[in-house]
Design a protein around this motif. Structure first.
Motif, PDB file in Angstrom:
ATOM      1  N   GLY A 167     -57.661  83.819 -47.606  1.00  0.00           N
ATOM      2  CA  GLY A 167     -57.494  84.982 -46.746  1.00  0.00           C
ATOM      3  C   GLY A 167     -58.730  85.869 -46.802  1.00  0.00           C
ATOM      4  O   GLY A 167     -59.861  85.386 -46.830  1.00  0.00           O
ATOM      5  N   ASN A 168     -58.505  87.178 -46.858  1.00  0.00           N
ATOM      6  CA  ASN A 168     -59.630  88.102 -46.978  1.00  0.00           C
ATOM      7  C   ASN A 168     -59.877  88.506 -48.430  1.00  0.00           C
ATOM      8  O   ASN A 168     -60.605  89.467 -48.699  1.00  0.00           O
ATOM      9  CB  ASN A 168     -59.418  89.341 -46.103  1.00  0.00           C
ATOM     10  N   GLN A 205     -53.254  89.330 -50.842  1.00  0.00           N
ATOM     11  CA  GLN A 205     -53.113  88.066 -50.136  1.00  0.00           C
ATOM     12  C   GLN A 205     -52.173  87.113 -50.875  1.00  0.00           C
ATOM     13  O   GLN A 205     -51.257  86.532 -50.281  1.00  0.00           O
ATOM     14  CB  GLN A 205     -54.491  87.417 -49.966  1.00  0.00           C
TER      15      GLN A 205
END
Length: 224
Positions: A167-168, A205
């Motif tokens: 994810g980020n 996340q």
């Protein structure tokens, strides 16, 4: 090995034809199944052990780089190049290394070989970033979520299901990126302030994935 591989692929095809329902461990894997076998699949990311996420304080200097499983498909050759670009940075390698790969790793003074590790959460907590330059698409990338649960962000390949796992909460590069780009990403991820920000995003996340893809989702898929 081709006859064995061919037989395994035939068994996969048979299973996909006969199954009433298909569950894939990532959206990437679901797309592969749809492309090659024409079957839609529900997505259920691997269920993780939440005991790894217990709130313990960080251990170690949090400046080292962790690499798990020194294999060609995991990008060990990229690791060796990056290690030479960052001679001042400490790298920890977990997993079995043998033959030429082991000799090359031992020849680098800033690499520490740990072999197989029983307590991976403790190792995650002792490092600053997880390095995963996989060279082939992985179906998901469970190790990135396990690390993120205890606040370890990643620098990893933008391939397969790895972006879904990271994810980020990390930095993603093309698998073919030069060693200099990987080294720069690692330095960026470990910069003061930057690492803390990525660690927070990584935990968020991982927590979201665990909440959305736990046993309850599996039971609901089976009940449906």
């Amino acid at each position: 090995k081709w006859p064995l591989v061919r037989r395994c692929l035939d068994l996969y095809a048979q299973a996909y034809r006969q199954a009433e329902q298909v569950i894939a461990n990532s959206a990437y894997a679901a797309a592969v199944i749809q492309r090659f076998y024409g079957r839609p699949a529900d997505v259920l990311h691997p269920v993780l052990d939440l005991s790894a996420a217990s709130p313990l304080p960080p251990q170690g200097d949090r400046e080292s780089v962790l690499f798990v499983k020194p294999q060609t498909v995991k990008g060990v050759e990229v690791l060796l190049q990056v290690v030479r670009c960052l001679p001042e940075r400490r790298f920890i390698v977990a997993g079995d290394a043998s033959g030429p790969i082991r000799r090359q790793l031992l020849a680098c003074p800033n690499i520490e070989l740990r072999g197989w590790v029983e307590d991976m959460p403790a190792l995650y907590r002792s490092c600053g970033v997880l390095f995963g330059p996989a060279q082939l698409p992985e179906p998901f990338g469970r190790v990135f979520v396990e690390a993120a649960l205890v606040g370890l962000p990643s620098v990893a390949s933008r391939t397969g299901g790895i972006p879904e796992a990271v994810g980020n909460g990390g930095l993603l590069l093309d698998p073919s990126a030069p060693a200099s780009a990987w080294a720069a990403a690692i330095q960026d991820a470990l910069a003061p302030g930057r690492r803390e920000s990525l660690a927070k995003l990584a935990r968020e996340q991982a927590s979201r994935l665990v909440a959305e893809h736990g046993p309850a989702r599996l039971l609901s898929l089976l009940a449906r």
